[in-house]
Design an enzyme around this catalytic site. Structure first.
Site, PDB file in Angstrom:
ATOM      1  N   GLU A 442      41.294  39.833  49.159  1.00  0.00           N
ATOM      2  CA  GLU A 442      41.382  38.508  48.503  1.00  0.00           C
ATOM      3  C   GLU A 442      40.382  37.512  49.106  1.00  0.00           C
ATOM      4  O   GLU A 442      40.700  36.348  49.304  1.00  0.00           O
ATOM      5  CB  GLU A 442      42.805  37.936  48.623  1.00  0.00           C
ATOM      6  CG  GLU A 442      43.839  38.649  47.785  1.00  0.00           C
ATOM      7  CD  GLU A 442      43.809  38.229  46.318  1.00  0.00           C
ATOM      8  OE1 GLU A 442      43.090  37.273  45.982  1.00  0.00           O
ATOM      9  OE2 GLU A 442      44.485  38.903  45.532  1.00  0.00           O
TER      10      GLU A 442
HETATM   11  C1  LIG Z   1      43.845  47.937  51.104  1.00  0.00           C
HETATM   12  C2  LIG Z   1      42.928  47.184  50.201  1.00  0.00           C
HETATM   13  C3  LIG Z   1      43.405  46.719  48.986  1.00  0.00           C
HETATM   14  C4  LIG Z   1      42.539  46.073  48.099  1.00  0.00           C
HETATM   15  N1  LIG Z   1      42.984  45.737  46.848  1.00  0.00           N
HETATM   16  C5  LIG Z   1      42.088  45.315  45.919  1.00  0.00           C
HETATM   17  C6  LIG Z   1      42.482  45.133  44.550  1.00  0.00           C
HETATM   18  O1  LIG Z   1      43.642  45.337  44.192  1.00  0.00           O
HETATM   19  N2  LIG Z   1      41.541  44.751  43.661  1.00  0.00           N
HETATM   20  C7  LIG Z   1      40.244  44.521  44.009  1.00  0.00           C
HETATM   21  O2  LIG Z   1      39.457  44.193  43.147  1.00  0.00           O
HETATM   22  N3  LIG Z   1      39.835  44.698  45.293  1.00  0.00           N
HETATM   23  C8  LIG Z   1      40.724  45.082  46.244  1.00  0.00           C
HETATM   24  N4  LIG Z   1      40.323  45.279  47.551  1.00  0.00           N
HETATM   25  C9  LIG Z   1      38.924  45.050  47.895  1.00  0.00           C
HETATM   26  C10 LIG Z   1      38.723  43.841  48.784  1.00  0.00           C
HETATM   27  O3  LIG Z   1      38.928  42.665  48.064  1.00  0.00           O
HETATM   28  C11 LIG Z   1      37.324  43.971  49.406  1.00  0.00           C
HETATM   29  O4  LIG Z   1      37.386  45.024  50.344  1.00  0.00           O
HETATM   30  C12 LIG Z   1      36.863  42.696  50.043  1.00  0.00           C
HETATM   31  O5  LIG Z   1      36.617  41.716  49.065  1.00  0.00           O
HETATM   32  C13 LIG Z   1      35.607  42.883  50.884  1.00  0.00           C
HETATM   33  O6  LIG Z   1      34.625  43.579  50.190  1.00  0.00           O
HETATM   34  P1  LIG Z   1      33.914  44.855  50.864  1.00  0.00           P
HETATM   35  O7  LIG Z   1      34.978  45.760  51.328  1.00  0.00           O
HETATM   36  O8  LIG Z   1      32.921  45.383  49.911  1.00  0.00           O
HETATM   37  O9  LIG Z   1      33.230  44.259  52.140  1.00  0.00           O
HETATM   38  P2  LIG Z   1      31.791  43.525  52.190  1.00  0.00           P
HETATM   39  O10 LIG Z   1      31.734  42.526  51.099  1.00  0.00           O
HETATM   40  O11 LIG Z   1      30.732  44.539  52.295  1.00  0.00           O
HETATM   41  O12 LIG Z   1      31.914  42.732  53.567  1.00  0.00           O
HETATM   42  C14 LIG Z   1      31.690  43.355  54.826  1.00  0.00           C
HETATM   43  C15 LIG Z   1      31.626  42.260  55.899  1.00  0.00           C
HETATM   44  O13 LIG Z   1      30.520  41.404  55.639  1.00  0.00           O
HETATM   45  C16 LIG Z   1      30.934  40.054  55.527  1.00  0.00           C
HETATM   46  N5  LIG Z   1      30.148  39.394  54.499  1.00  0.00           N
HETATM   47  C17 LIG Z   1      29.880  39.837  53.260  1.00  0.00           C
HETATM   48  N6  LIG Z   1      29.152  38.939  52.600  1.00  0.00           N
HETATM   49  C18 LIG Z   1      28.974  37.889  53.414  1.00  0.00           C
HETATM   50  C19 LIG Z   1      28.325  36.624  53.300  1.00  0.00           C
HETATM   51  N7  LIG Z   1      27.700  36.252  52.164  1.00  0.00           N
HETATM   52  N8  LIG Z   1      28.353  35.784  54.353  1.00  0.00           N
HETATM   53  C20 LIG Z   1      28.986  36.125  55.493  1.00  0.00           C
HETATM   54  N9  LIG Z   1      29.610  37.301  55.659  1.00  0.00           N
HETATM   55  C21 LIG Z   1      29.623  38.178  54.629  1.00  0.00           C
HETATM   56  C22 LIG Z   1      32.390  40.111  55.159  1.00  0.00           C
HETATM   57  O14 LIG Z   1      33.094  38.931  55.540  1.00  0.00           O
HETATM   58  C23 LIG Z   1      32.851  41.343  55.915  1.00  0.00           C
HETATM   59  O15 LIG Z   1      33.198  41.008  57.220  1.00  0.00           O
HETATM   60  C24 LIG Z   1      41.190  45.856  48.475  1.00  0.00           C
HETATM   61  C25 LIG Z   1      40.743  46.270  49.723  1.00  0.00           C
HETATM   62  C26 LIG Z   1      41.582  46.943  50.574  1.00  0.00           C
HETATM   63  C27 LIG Z   1      41.050  47.431  51.905  1.00  0.00           C
END
Ligand SMILES: Cc1cc2nc3c(=O)[nH]c(=O)nc-3n(C[C@H](O)[C@H](O)[C@H](O)COP(=O)(O)OP(=O)(O)OC[C@H]3O[C@@H](n4cnc5c(N)ncnc54)[C@H](O)[C@@H]3O)c2cc1C
Length: 602
Positions: A442
């Protein structure tokens, strides 16, 4: 007691002594309700949470859902619990009577739902995603879509998901590539892959309604080109019966550290070019629609973090009362019996820290839920606007602060258990693992910080910050009149002035050099969060003082309860709030230590 979900005295205190939830019953929307109906809802929720949800919390963690290539299986207790939840009408709890709902204030639904989250966060995720999904369709769907999907979602015949994330687009939703091509019959053909979709497949309901973000070819680039689609697992006929299977394929389950009872799915849309979706609202407004519902969803995430912290706190409190170990520093006689560890100051520190974090987070999430009610049913437009501004500003805090500090509470609960806390024989390690998700989904902690500093704190010429300052000043003025609390009022005033000064220093840099201004945004989130929680604690202390003044009621356990509130408030002001001074210093110095170190130097 070791597996208590919450201190019910605390929940009732928050609702009726701090937030005056009963006053909502004088508003037309809630006129059919009373304190008694509110309490009855909480009693039902608590009994169901304890009897249907809590007993399989550990079992669901140990036997996570599996996929044999055809079907998803999971332990049967999940379905039984969810049937009871749906039969009791909880999914539609906040909706109109005419829709079969209970027309409850949002603050009461969040209070009731908190009990299910505390009992079993993995099982509770299915209906809470469904509630979020139904709220979007209720607000933005067409009448035909409501007829087809909404009633089925509100009764639990269908469950829902929120499908945003893609492998290459998590935080950065502008980079999603799932496409939606218009068909002559007004539907769309979807094609693309989503990852991490919670509750994306299961056999707990007749159908699954995915709310999918996708781009219509030829639309604007980036987030402005994102649209929202209803994509059912089984197509739904106009009479509400189920049609053919839609082209949505489960390509695999993800195996997680915690939250194991909730299926985490990788979904392929349109592998066979026959994935049908229905556009919600207008094209290219998908993200706006999703974000409209995010305030409530994010309060819900914060609440989940609070409840996991709360359970750990209660478990470690019980343990600390029972575990004998060591003697007082003044007692060198090995013949005297060992003391229960709650007698040691350092264990009390860890208990008081947990209490301050979880009860502070609980108060904040309930306050924000109450703001949603104020925004919808406030006395006049000015009251509604004020509530809306505060809600926008405080939502990143309600999501992030509990995700960070109630997770820290879980770590302290393990610490209090010593070596036993590190084993799977005790529940606290699972609470920690479950809670570790909350700073990630989220909107990650870092993304919330960018949202707060880069947008919410400066929007509308700082209008939300002004609304916040007004609320702080109101509480501080009230507390100044009480000799016990006057010192805290002064400290809160100084902390709020520090937030304002930091913003004044950063605002021009935000315009000229946003990279530098936002480099330490997480520190701003934390300083602002701590100031908010200090304010929330002072509101609780004021209510505790009122309780203590009521004499007879303050005798015995009620007196202990109120004095506990004052002690936790004191702890937060002595141990936590002063940290913000150093954070502000760093922020105002525009420290570029992190920015200036090149990746190759790590
Ligand atoms: C158990 C679980 C349930 C989930 N449920 C859902 C769901 O129901 N529906 C759904 O759509 N998604 C869901 N998600 C996905 C979740 O919302 C994403 O994992 C999350 O938004 C982060 O995206 P990412 O994993 O691609 O990480 P990334 O976006 O790759 O981020 C990796 C790191 O980089 C940092 N970062 C990225 N961009 C920036 C920036 N511009 N500036 C500073 N720091 C940055 C982040 O803060 C993080 O620390 C779920 C994830 C998990 C693990």
């Amino acid at each position: 007691m070791a597996d208590a979900i919450v201190n019910r005295r605390d929940l009732d205190f928050q609702l009726f002594e701090v937030l005056d939830t009963e006053a909502l019953t004088s508003r037309p929307r809630f006129a059919e309700h009373s304190r008694e109906t509110f309490l009855a809802v909480l009693d039902t929720a608590q009994a169901m949470a304890e009897e249907e949800f809590a007993p399989h919390n550990r079992k669901a963690d140990e036997h996570e859902p599996s996929f044999d290539g055809q079907r998803v299986s999971m332990i049967p207790e999940v379905k039984d619990a969810l049937e009871a939840f749906c039969e009791a009408g909880f999914i539609a709890a906040a909706h109109d009577f005419e829709r079969g709902g209970m027309q409850l204030p949002v603050v009461m639904t969040q209070a009731a739902f908190s009990l299910f989250k505390g009992a079993n966060v993995g099982t509770a995720a299915y209906p809470f995603l469904t509630i979020g999904n139904a709220n979007v369709i209720h607000r933005f769907g067409s009448e035909a879509q409501k007829a087809k999907y909404l009633d089925a979602l509100l009764t639990g015949r269908f469950f829902g998901t929120m499908a945003l994330t893609e492998p290459q687009a998590g935080s950065s939703l502008s980079d999603i590539t799932t496409s939606a091509t218009p068909n002559p019959d007004g539907t769309y053909s979807l094609r693309g892959n989503k990852i991490f979709i919670s509750a994306g497949d299961h056999e707990l309901s007749e159908n699954i309604v995915h709310l999918v973000l996708a781009k219509i070819p030829g639309g604007p680039p980036g987030v402005k080109g994102i649209s929202l689609f209803i994509v059912p697992k089984f197509r739904v006929n106009d009479d509400g019966s189920l049609g053919d299977r839609n082209d949505v394929t489960l390509t695999g389950l993800i195996h997680k550290m915690g939250y194991r009872g909730t299926t985490s799915t990788m979904l392929a849309f349109g592998e066979n070019d026959r994935c049908m979706g229905e556009l919600v609202g207008e094209p290219h407004k998908g993200l706006t629609y999703m974000f409209h519902m995010m305030n409530e969803a994010r309060i819900g995430v914060g609440m989940g973090a609070v409840m996991l912290g709360y359970r750990g706190y209660l478990a470690s409190l019980e343990y600390a009362k029972e575990r004998p170990q060591g003697r007082a520093p003044t007692d060198k006689n090995p013949a005297t019996p060992q003391l229960p560890i709650i007698e040691h100051a350092d264990v009390r520190r860890m208990l008081l820290a947990q209490k301050a974090y979880v009860e502070g987070g609980y108060a904040l999430c309930l306050y924000c839920a109450r703001l949603v009610d104020e925004q919808r049913t406030g006395a006049d437009d000015a009251a509604k606007r004020q509530a809306g501004l505060l809600l926008d500003l405080l939502t990143p805090i309600a999501k992030s602060w509990p995700s960070q500090w109630c997770l820290e509470a879980n770590s302290l609960a393990i610490q209090i258990h010593g070596g036993y806390g590190y084993t799977r024989e005790y529940p606290v390690e699972q609470f920690y693992r479950d809670n570790r998700l909350n700073p990630i989904h989220e909107g990650t902690h870092g993304i919330q910080a960018l949202d707060l500093l880069g947008r919410k704190a400066v929007m509308d010429g700082g209008a939300a910050m002004k609304a916040f300052a007004t609320e702080i000043a109101r509480t501080a003025a009230e507390a100044s009149a009480d000799p016990v609390l006057a010192g805290y009022a002064a400290e809160l005033g100084a902390a709020a002035a520090d937030v304002a000064a930091t913003l004044r220093a950063l605002a021009p840099v935000l315009a000229e050099n946003p990279t530098l201004a936002l480099a330490n945004a997480v520190l701003f989130l934390e300083a602002f969060g701590h100031t908010t929680i200090a304010w929330i604690w002072l509101r609780q202390a004021l209510a505790a003082q009122r309780g203590l003044r009521q004499g007879a009621a303050a005798q015995g356990t009620d007196g202990d309860f109120y004095r506990g509130k004052l002690a936790a408030c004191r702890w937060f002001y002595r141990w936590e709030l002063p940290k913000t001074r150093q954070w502000h210093e760093l922020l105002r110095s525009l420290d570029d230590t992190t920015l200036s170190m090149p990746p190759e130097s790590y």
